[in-house]
Design a protein around this motif. Structure first.
Motif, PDB file in Angstrom:
ATOM      1  N   ASP B 382       0.864  -1.172   0.000  1.00 20.55           N
ATOM      2  CA  ASP B 382       0.000   0.000   0.000  1.00 20.55           C
ATOM      3  C   ASP B 382       0.903   1.225   0.000  1.00 20.55           C
ATOM      4  O   ASP B 382       1.843   1.294   0.768  1.00 20.55           O
ATOM      5  CB  ASP B 382      -0.907   0.014   1.242  1.00 20.55           C
ATOM      6  CG  ASP B 382      -0.113  -0.103   2.531  1.00 20.55           C
ATOM      7  OD1 ASP B 382       1.035  -0.586   2.463  1.00 20.55           O
ATOM      8  OD2 ASP B 382      -0.613   0.291   3.591  1.00 20.55           O
ATOM      9  N   ASN B 406      -0.098  -5.353 -11.468  1.00 16.01           N
ATOM     10  CA  ASN B 406      -0.599  -4.228 -10.680  1.00 16.01           C
ATOM     11  C   ASN B 406       0.523  -3.613  -9.824  1.00 16.01           C
ATOM     12  O   ASN B 406       0.736  -2.401  -9.804  1.00 16.01           O
ATOM     13  CB  ASN B 406      -1.761  -4.722  -9.813  1.00 16.01           C
ATOM     14  CG  ASN B 406      -2.322  -3.620  -8.951  1.00 16.01           C
ATOM     15  OD1 ASN B 406      -2.392  -2.470  -9.380  1.00 16.01           O
ATOM     16  ND2 ASN B 406      -2.705  -3.964  -7.742  1.00 16.01           N
ATOM     17  N   ARG B 407       1.224  -4.488  -9.108  1.00 14.76           N
ATOM     18  CA  ARG B 407       2.314  -3.991  -8.266  1.00 14.76           C
ATOM     19  C   ARG B 407       3.400  -3.305  -9.100  1.00 14.76           C
ATOM     20  O   ARG B 407       3.956  -2.301  -8.692  1.00 14.76           O
ATOM     21  CB  ARG B 407       2.938  -5.151  -7.494  1.00 14.76           C
ATOM     22  CG  ARG B 407       2.075  -5.612  -6.346  1.00 14.76           C
ATOM     23  CD  ARG B 407       2.719  -6.759  -5.623  1.00 14.76           C
ATOM     24  NE  ARG B 407       1.823  -7.244  -4.589  1.00 14.76           N
ATOM     25  CZ  ARG B 407       2.023  -8.331  -3.876  1.00 14.76           C
ATOM     26  NH1 ARG B 407       3.103  -9.057  -4.084  1.00 14.76           N
ATOM     27  NH2 ARG B 407       1.176  -8.709  -2.946  1.00 14.76           N
ATOM     28  N   GLN B 410       2.446   0.082  -9.981  1.00  9.79           N
ATOM     29  CA  GLN B 410       2.546   0.961  -8.809  1.00  9.79           C
ATOM     30  C   GLN B 410       3.994   1.391  -8.561  1.00  9.79           C
ATOM     31  O   GLN B 410       4.264   2.531  -8.210  1.00  9.79           O
ATOM     32  CB  GLN B 410       2.014   0.242  -7.567  1.00  9.79           C
ATOM     33  CG  GLN B 410       0.501   0.154  -7.519  1.00  9.79           C
ATOM     34  CD  GLN B 410       0.047  -0.552  -6.259  1.00  9.79           C
ATOM     35  OE1 GLN B 410       0.389  -1.695  -6.022  1.00  9.79           O
ATOM     36  NE2 GLN B 410      -0.713   0.128  -5.450  1.00  9.79           N
ATOM     37  N   ARG B 413       4.994   3.999 -10.955  1.00 10.34           N
ATOM     38  CA  ARG B 413       4.347   5.261 -10.589  1.00 10.34           C
ATOM     39  C   ARG B 413       5.092   5.935  -9.427  1.00 10.34           C
ATOM     40  O   ARG B 413       5.263   7.143  -9.402  1.00 10.34           O
ATOM     41  CB  ARG B 413       2.884   5.001 -10.223  1.00 10.34           C
ATOM     42  CG  ARG B 413       2.017   6.247 -10.348  1.00 10.34           C
ATOM     43  CD  ARG B 413       0.547   5.937 -10.155  1.00 10.34           C
ATOM     44  NE  ARG B 413       0.056   4.963 -11.109  1.00 10.34           N
ATOM     45  CZ  ARG B 413      -0.668   3.887 -10.777  1.00 10.34           C
ATOM     46  NH1 ARG B 413      -0.980   3.666  -9.533  1.00 10.34           N
ATOM     47  NH2 ARG B 413      -1.093   3.053 -11.700  1.00 10.34           N
TER      48      ARG B 413
END
Lengths: 137, 589
Positions: B382, B406-407, B410, B413
């Motif tokens: 998270d 997905n990770r 992230q 990003r």
């Protein structure tokens, strides 16, 4: 750490997954915990006693083919450390005992109440009291 | 030092407010709540762990004060409110060691949780009472939990109780690893686990009793049992967060000192020294980003060095920071907070493998030597904290084998947002590899390539940094070279820190704070707090370094420090503790 005159407590288990096929070839009773009220018995002591009993180095966790072998080892450690006695419990015995223990006092009694008591004859025989005389018979 | 428990000692208050402002409402009369909170609670919020078993004795009826005044949570909230005290209710999402049956109502306490050897998990609380925790994997427990949480939500909303509720996830330490109290090897766990395997169409076999059991290899079983544990953990968490959505403030990980399943042996003895082990556990909780709690320990057990450490560490600012995780560290520049350089992101389901994997990369030996205590394991992917520019100096380590699409997105990003990322590309999925190449091309980023033991690619974009290396190649290198690799990386990245050397090192933690008008021209102040919980004298040296100036000694107790040309010599007697402040400045160009 001076462990003299302090009883030992040993908890052993039979690892999960030990099936019947493996029984004959594999050691099936592992020592989980061996300690006195002063702390755990150190690895060096276990290694030394195991080596003198079996003429080979111990694997950790120390394990045996039979409960009797495990008890013999427990007694030898007891003698090595000059402890008066050792209480041997299986995990099942421990679970029964702990279920009934409500406080720290009851927990301390658990090993004495639910364990198999193996007295150290070296210490007991030295005593002049009733227990000493009984063991000398 | 003797830390034995004697149930006859200690005041009632010690058990009602057992530490860190936790309030055990069920342990005292409701008529005494006001006086105890007013006179004996410390500053800051009052943490009230909810005791499920105290509010229900069967599946259908609940008591929030109708029968027992001590079960009246609304009254407790109002009492605290009148005293201008903030209350934070902690709703256990795992069994907890300080309540009978782990918190479960007695009618549900049928399946004792067991450790991996099949031993019943039993714990001694601060009063010397033995608590056996019971399994959360029994489906009846979950069904009843849903009802309880719903009733709780109704109670609070109907009475306009507007306070925070946090999910409490309990942990204990073994070795250098933090474990959840959801870790359970009871028959209840295995029944659920085998059902899970069946649903997942994973292999099962019949045991000698004709029961279906796992046919997976030991390694595979570990991974899948962790996955199942996570599933159940999420189930309890989601149920609570959805049902109590208006008041829900997220989950909090707490580590209970003296609450490892094997701690009952030393803690039931009068002579078994435990201070050193407890200090080690405290630091391990910090490494795992878990807030330590001493509520299981009697006051007598905490006296001395443990008490000093807890007071040094668990400051109001620390707790606020831990609770309000999205508040930037810079919020209060004069507050000392743990100094953290590295964050290792690792899948929670595989946390047991984390230390070994990083050890093979030489990372653990390196950080233990030069940055001891200055890293955190992050097992939840998270990134809310990062959105607040949380700890911009921290290096975030990611491992491609732990990455899904997905990770991975992230992580990229985070880099674009100015974070410093270190990525082990070993095991990177070919699809993600292509995605990485596309990302670099689209953003016109050209890695600076360095060949040192492994191919290292370095990309900078604004404040962001992405360093990519091949862990498989690094693993093959000798231990000394692996450490040299990380030394070069941190040196290149200008991570400056002071080394501590000595034959046998004391326990220590580093903290940092911003500077004020009285701090000369430093960029930050770093404090090392050293503790000797053992029974032998310890000496060590904090080596001096360019860009650091020794400022002062803080609160020495049975300890001395002497500045020398090479650093600061520290001498700690048994039970000794000392703090040293250093000013840190960067070269002005």
């Amino acid at each position: 750490m001076n462990r003299e005159s302090s009883p030992l407590q040993l908890i052993f288990h039979r690892p999960r997954g030990t099936d019947l096929e493996a029984l004959e070839s594999t050691a099936v009773y592992e020592i989980l915990y061996l300690f006195s009220e002063n702390g755990p018995v150190d690895k060096e002591t276990l290694d030394r006693v195991y080596l003198s009993m079996h003429q080979r180095t111990a694997q950790h966790p120390v394990s045996f083919n039979t409960v009797d072998d495990l008890k013999d080892f427990a007694l030898s450690v007891c003698q090595d450390l000059r402890s008066p006695e050792v209480f041997v419990l299986s995990v099942q015995d421990y679970n029964i005992g702990v279920e009934a223990a409500r406080d720290v006092k009851a927990f301390r009694e658990l090993f004495r109440r639910y364990g198999v008591n193996i007295p150290n004859p070296d210490i007991i025989n030295k005593g002049s009291g009733l227990i000493g005389r009984w063991f000398k018979k | 030092m003797d830390i034995s428990l004697n149930p006859t000692e200690g005041k009632d208050s010690e058990f009602v407010l057992p530490g860190e402002n936790w309030f055990f409402y069920w342990k005292t009369s409701a008529s005494l709540w006001e006086s105890k909170i007013a006179r004996e609670a410390g500053a800051g919020p009052l943490f009230v762990p909810l005791y499920w078993g105290f509010h229900t004795e069967n599946a259908e009826t609940f008591d929030f004060g109708t029968l027992k005044p001590e079960a009246d949570l609304v009254r407790l909230f109002r009492t605290a409110q009148q005293l201008h005290r903030e209350v934070i209710f902690l709703l256990p999402l795992t069994p907890v060691p300080f309540q009978p049956s782990g918190g479960l109502p007695s009618f549900l306490a049928r399946n004792p949780a067991q450790d991996r050897h099949g031993m019943t998990q039993a714990f001694l609380d601060a009063e010397g009472i033995v608590h056996k925790v019971h399994s959360f994997y029994d489906p009846r427990v979950y069904q009843a939990y849903r009802k309880y949480v719903w009733q709780l939500g109704q109670l609070l909303s109907q009475n306009s109780v507007s306070t925070e509720i946090r999910g409490l996830r309990g942990h204990w330490v073994e070795g250098l690893q933090s474990h959840s109290f959801l870790q359970d090897h009871s028959p209840a766990f295995f029944q659920g686990f085998y059902r899970f395997l069946k649903q997942q169409k994973l292999p099962l076999k019949l045991d000698e009793n004709g029961q279906e059991v796992s046919a997976l290899s030991a390694e595979e079983e570990k991974v899948h049992s962790a996955r199942y544990r996570k599933l159940i953990s999420d189930l309890y968490s989601q149920t609570a967060s959805e049902t109590l959505s208006g008041l829900w403030a997220g989950e909090q990980d707490y580590g209970f000192l003296g609450a490892a399943p094997t701690d009952i042996f030393p803690r039931s003895s009068d002579n078994w020294p435990m201070q050193t082990a407890l200090m080690g556990d405290l630091l391990t909780f910090l490494d795992w980003d878990v807030v330590p709690s001493s509520v299981m320990l009697a006051t007598k057990a905490k006296r001395g060095i443990i008490d000093r450490f807890l007071k040094d560490l668990l400051s109001h600012t620390f707790m606020q920071n831990a609770l309000q995780r999205y508040v930037a560290e810079e919020a209060d520049p004069s507050a000392l907070l743990p100094l953290v350089f590295f964050e290792f992101f690792w899948d929670d389901e595989k946390r047991g493998q984390a230390a070994k994997a990083l050890d093979e990369l030489g990372l653990i030996p390196y950080v233990v030597r030069d940055f001891r205590g200055c890293w955190r394991w992050r097992t939840h992917f998270d990134f809310n904290r990062e959105s607040e520019d949380f700890g911009p100096h921290r290096l975030k380590f990611f491992f491609s084998r732990e990455m899904d699409r997905n990770r991975f997105q992230q992580v990229l990003r985070l880099f674009l947002n100015g974070q410093k990322i270190v990525l082990d590309r070993a095991g990177l999925d070919p699809v993600l590899e292509k995605k990485l190449q596309l990302f670099l091309t689209e953003n016109d980023l050209k890695p600076q390539s360095i060949n040192f033991l492994t191919q290292v690619g370095l990309i900078r974009l604004g404040d962001g940094m992405l360093l990519i290396y091949d862990g498989d190649k690094l693993k093959e290198q000798p231990a000394a070279k692996k450490i040299a690799f990380w030394e070069h990386i941190t040196k290149y990245l200008n991570l400056r820190h002071l080394a501590v050397r000595g034959e046998e090192l004391p326990f220590f933690v580093w903290k940092t704070r911003g500077t004020g008008v009285h701090d000369l021209n430093y960029d930050e102040i770093r404090r090392i707090s050293l503790y000797n919980p053992g029974d032998t004298r310890l000496k060590c040296q904090v080596l001096g370094s360019k860009n650091f100036a020794f400022l002062k000694v803080v609160d020495p107790t049975n300890a001395q420090a002497k500045s020398t040309p090479v650093g600061v010599d520290v001498d700690l007697m048994p039970g000794g503790a000392i703090g040293l402040d250093f000013g840190h400045y960067e070269d002005k160009t």
